[in-house]
Design a protein around this motif. Structure first.
Motif, mmCIF file in Angstrom:
data_model
loop_
_atom_site.group_PDB
_atom_site.id
_atom_site.type_symbol
_atom_site.label_atom_id
_atom_site.label_comp_id
_atom_site.label_asym_id
_atom_site.label_seq_id
_atom_site.Cartn_x
_atom_site.Cartn_y
_atom_site.Cartn_z
ATOM 1 N N ARG A 115 56.824 39.056 -8.022
ATOM 2 C CA ARG A 115 56.880 37.597 -8.079
ATOM 3 C C ARG A 115 57.092 36.994 -6.689
ATOM 4 N NH1 ARG A 115 60.613 37.347 -13.529
ATOM 5 N NH2 ARG A 115 58.919 37.166 -15.058
ATOM 6 N N ARG A 116 57.939 37.652 -5.868
ATOM 7 C CA ARG A 116 58.113 37.180 -4.489
ATOM 8 C C ARG A 116 56.790 37.275 -3.728
ATOM 9 N NH1 ARG A 116 62.982 40.186 -4.695
ATOM 10 N NH2 ARG A 116 62.036 41.828 -3.431
ATOM 11 N N ALA A 117 56.046 38.370 -3.956
ATOM 12 C CA ALA A 117 54.749 38.534 -3.305
ATOM 13 C C ALA A 117 53.783 37.431 -3.732
ATOM 14 C CB ALA A 117 54.163 39.905 -3.640
ATOM 15 N N GLN A 118 53.812 37.052 -4.999
ATOM 16 C CA GLN A 118 52.958 35.964 -5.472
ATOM 17 C C GLN A 118 53.268 34.667 -4.731
ATOM 18 O OE1 GLN A 118 53.448 36.123 -9.871
ATOM 19 N NE2 GLN A 118 51.214 36.125 -9.903
ATOM 20 N N ARG A 119 54.545 34.407 -4.492
ATOM 21 C CA ARG A 119 54.926 33.183 -3.785
ATOM 22 C C ARG A 119 54.393 33.197 -2.357
ATOM 23 N NH1 ARG A 119 59.735 33.883 -6.884
ATOM 24 N NH2 ARG A 119 60.822 34.954 -5.190
ATOM 25 N N VAL A 120 54.504 34.338 -1.691
ATOM 26 C CA VAL A 120 53.990 34.451 -0.320
ATOM 27 C C VAL A 120 52.479 34.257 -0.303
ATOM 28 C CG1 VAL A 120 53.707 35.994 1.648
ATOM 29 C CG2 VAL A 120 55.874 35.968 0.409
ATOM 30 N N LEU A 121 51.775 34.882 -1.243
ATOM 31 C CA LEU A 121 50.326 34.751 -1.313
ATOM 32 C C LEU A 121 49.916 33.303 -1.554
ATOM 33 C CD1 LEU A 121 49.650 37.966 -3.409
ATOM 34 C CD2 LEU A 121 48.681 37.518 -1.148
ATOM 35 N N ALA A 122 50.657 32.617 -2.415
ATOM 36 C CA ALA A 122 50.341 31.217 -2.702
ATOM 37 C C ALA A 122 50.574 30.322 -1.479
ATOM 38 C CB ALA A 122 51.189 30.716 -3.870
ATOM 39 N N GLU A 123 51.617 30.624 -0.716
ATOM 40 C CA GLU A 123 51.928 29.822 0.469
ATOM 41 C C GLU A 123 50.935 30.067 1.598
ATOM 42 O OE1 GLU A 123 55.866 31.016 1.330
ATOM 43 O OE2 GLU A 123 56.784 29.937 -0.346
ATOM 44 N N CYS A 124 50.508 31.322 1.765
ATOM 45 C CA CYS A 124 49.652 31.674 2.904
ATOM 46 C C CYS A 124 48.166 31.506 2.606
ATOM 47 C CB CYS A 124 49.918 33.114 3.334
ATOM 48 S SG CYS A 124 51.568 33.376 4.009
ATOM 49 N N GLY A 125 47.794 31.487 1.329
ATOM 50 C CA GLY A 125 46.383 31.408 0.968
ATOM 51 C C GLY A 125 45.631 30.239 1.568
ATOM 52 N N PRO A 126 46.193 29.022 1.574
ATOM 53 C CA PRO A 126 45.454 27.878 2.128
ATOM 54 C C PRO A 126 45.432 27.839 3.654
ATOM 55 C CG PRO A 126 47.095 27.196 0.483
ATOM 56 C CD PRO A 126 47.408 28.606 0.871
ATOM 57 N N LEU A 127 46.151 28.754 4.319
ATOM 58 C CA LEU A 127 46.297 28.701 5.769
ATOM 59 C C LEU A 127 45.338 29.666 6.467
ATOM 60 C CD1 LEU A 127 50.201 28.823 5.922
ATOM 61 C CD2 LEU A 127 48.754 26.787 5.846
ATOM 62 N N ALA A 128 45.015 29.362 7.688
ATOM 63 C CA ALA A 128 44.262 30.300 8.536
ATOM 64 C C ALA A 128 45.288 31.189 9.227
ATOM 65 C CB ALA A 128 43.441 29.536 9.569
ATOM 66 N N THR A 129 45.256 32.487 8.967
ATOM 67 C CA THR A 129 46.278 33.387 9.494
ATOM 68 C C THR A 129 45.621 34.596 10.146
ATOM 69 O OG1 THR A 129 46.437 34.566 7.383
ATOM 70 C CG2 THR A 129 47.888 32.704 7.687
ATOM 71 N N ASP A 130 46.434 35.375 10.874
ATOM 72 C CA ASP A 130 45.891 36.522 11.594
ATOM 73 C C ASP A 130 45.899 37.803 10.770
ATOM 74 O OD1 ASP A 130 48.542 37.205 11.507
ATOM 75 O OD2 ASP A 130 48.851 37.234 13.674
ATOM 76 N N GLY A 131 46.518 37.799 9.602
ATOM 77 C CA GLY A 131 46.479 38.979 8.737
ATOM 78 C C GLY A 131 47.678 39.889 8.833
ATOM 79 N N THR A 132 48.531 39.705 9.862
ATOM 80 C CA THR A 132 49.696 40.577 9.996
ATOM 81 C C THR A 132 50.603 40.460 8.775
ATOM 82 O OG1 THR A 132 49.627 40.400 12.408
ATOM 83 C CG2 THR A 132 51.682 41.159 11.426
ATOM 84 N N TRP A 133 50.767 39.253 8.281
ATOM 85 C CA TRP A 133 51.612 39.030 7.103
ATOM 86 C C TRP A 133 51.080 39.811 5.903
ATOM 87 C CZ3 TRP A 133 49.901 36.911 2.492
ATOM 88 C CH2 TRP A 133 48.623 36.335 2.519
ATOM 89 N N LEU A 134 49.752 39.891 5.779
ATOM 90 C CA LEU A 134 49.156 40.590 4.641
ATOM 91 C C LEU A 134 49.374 42.096 4.764
ATOM 92 C CD1 LEU A 134 47.529 40.395 2.040
ATOM 93 C CD2 LEU A 134 45.443 40.480 3.411
ATOM 94 N N GLU A 135 49.338 42.610 5.982
ATOM 95 C CA GLU A 135 49.623 44.037 6.190
ATOM 96 C C GLU A 135 51.047 44.359 5.742
ATOM 97 O OE1 GLU A 135 48.912 45.096 10.238
ATOM 98 O OE2 GLU A 135 46.906 44.194 10.280
ATOM 99 N N GLU A 136 52.003 43.540 6.164
ATOM 100 C CA GLU A 136 53.407 43.780 5.807
ATOM 101 C C GLU A 136 53.625 43.677 4.300
ATOM 102 O OE1 GLU A 136 55.397 40.867 8.136
ATOM 103 O OE2 GLU A 136 55.227 41.994 10.016
ATOM 104 N N LEU A 137 52.972 42.699 3.674
ATOM 105 C CA LEU A 137 53.104 42.524 2.237
ATOM 106 C C LEU A 137 52.490 43.701 1.481
ATOM 107 C CD1 LEU A 137 54.304 40.298 0.414
ATOM 108 C CD2 LEU A 137 51.996 39.379 0.165
ATOM 109 N N THR A 138 51.356 44.185 1.948
ATOM 110 C CA THR A 138 50.682 45.313 1.292
ATOM 111 C C THR A 138 51.529 46.573 1.382
ATOM 112 O OG1 THR A 138 48.517 44.364 1.824
ATOM 113 C CG2 THR A 138 48.573 46.692 1.238
#
Length: 254
Positions: free
Chosen positions: A12-35
């Motif tokens: 559920r915490r991961a879902q919140r992060v995905l929802a917050e970061c989805g609309p943003l242009a990001t470098d992908g580091t956050w997605l690596e850490e989450l994965t």
């Protein structure tokens, strides 16, 4: 809190992060850490550990000439069922309202495709934070490979896992009925299969009957198609290995 409760909370915490970061242009580091943190919680991924390339403890053993700076492989995951390795590249995208992002172009795909081409890698994944496809050129390159890269929608897999755990936590008509004659839900059936299997495997491991020495046990889960045999098997593994009781080998069959 049970391990399932902990997994549900983490997902559920991961879902919140995905929802917050989805609309943003990001470098992908956050997605690596989450994965890395959430991958082992996803039963369907069959992963028991995931590491950033720079933190992978077996990197020098398997790739002695490499350094900690990845060129194409962002993460390394270890399959729970057999210990084989999965090469992963993460691609985060700005998502639209439907959860879709722009295509992954060949120039973004080439370094990973080349670096993960060796026989050491059992699988190759491109993990994205939403629904993302390969461009036409990248798709053509991928189709020519002996082991095509698999596109993984991380957000969709997390959502499916959350839904599965939430359903598993609810009581069904069968469970609420003291006589047990109500309609049994799929989650209830899976829970019963796991509990019975774990109980019987423990009993067999404690005895020398059935052709196996003490400390070993064998069993077969037979269920109809579509009832979740893989999920049941992974939950049995989680119960037994989590308690440090048995090392488990899965032999899947149709």
């Amino acid at each position: 809190m049970t391990r399932s409760d902990e997994a549900l909370d983490g997902l559920r915490r991961a879902q919140r992060v995905l929802a917050e970061c989805g609309p943003l242009a990001t470098d992908g580091t956050w997605l690596e850490e989450l994965t890395v943190g959430v991958g082992p919680m996803l039963a369907d991924w069959d992963v028991d550990a995931a590491y950033r390339w720079s933190a992978w403890p077996d990197r020098e053993q398997h790739f002695p000439d490499s350094n900690e700076w990845d060129t194409g492989i962002d993460l390394v995951a270890r399959r729970r069922s057999d210990g084989a390795h999965i090469a992963i590249q993460c691609k985060s995208r700005r998502l639209d309202g439907a959860g879709r992002g722009s295509d992954i172009h060949k120039s973004e795909f080439d370094s990973f495709n080349s670096d993960s081409a060796g026989a050491f890698w059992s699988e190759r994944w491109l993990v994205s934070n939403g629904s993302v496809e390969l461009s036409a050129q990248a798709s053509q390159t991928n189709l020519k490979s002996d082991r095509p890269v698999k596109l993984v929608n991380f957000a969709a897999d997390v959502a499916a896992a959350v839904a599965s755990l939430e359903v598993a936590d609810t009581e069904c008509e069968h469970c609420a009925d003291p006589e047990g004659v109500g309609v049994q839900t799929k989650a209830c059936m899976q829970r019963a299969a796991v509990e019975d299997s774990v109980r019987l495997l423990r009993a067999h491991a404690d005895s020398d009957t059935g052709g196996s020495p003490v400390g070993q046990a064998r069993g077969r889960v037979i269920l109809p198609c579509g009832t979740g045999k893989t999920r049941v098997a992974l939950r049995i593994v989680e119960e037994l290995t989590g308690a440090g009781e048995l090392s488990v080998v899965l032999c899947p069959s149709s």
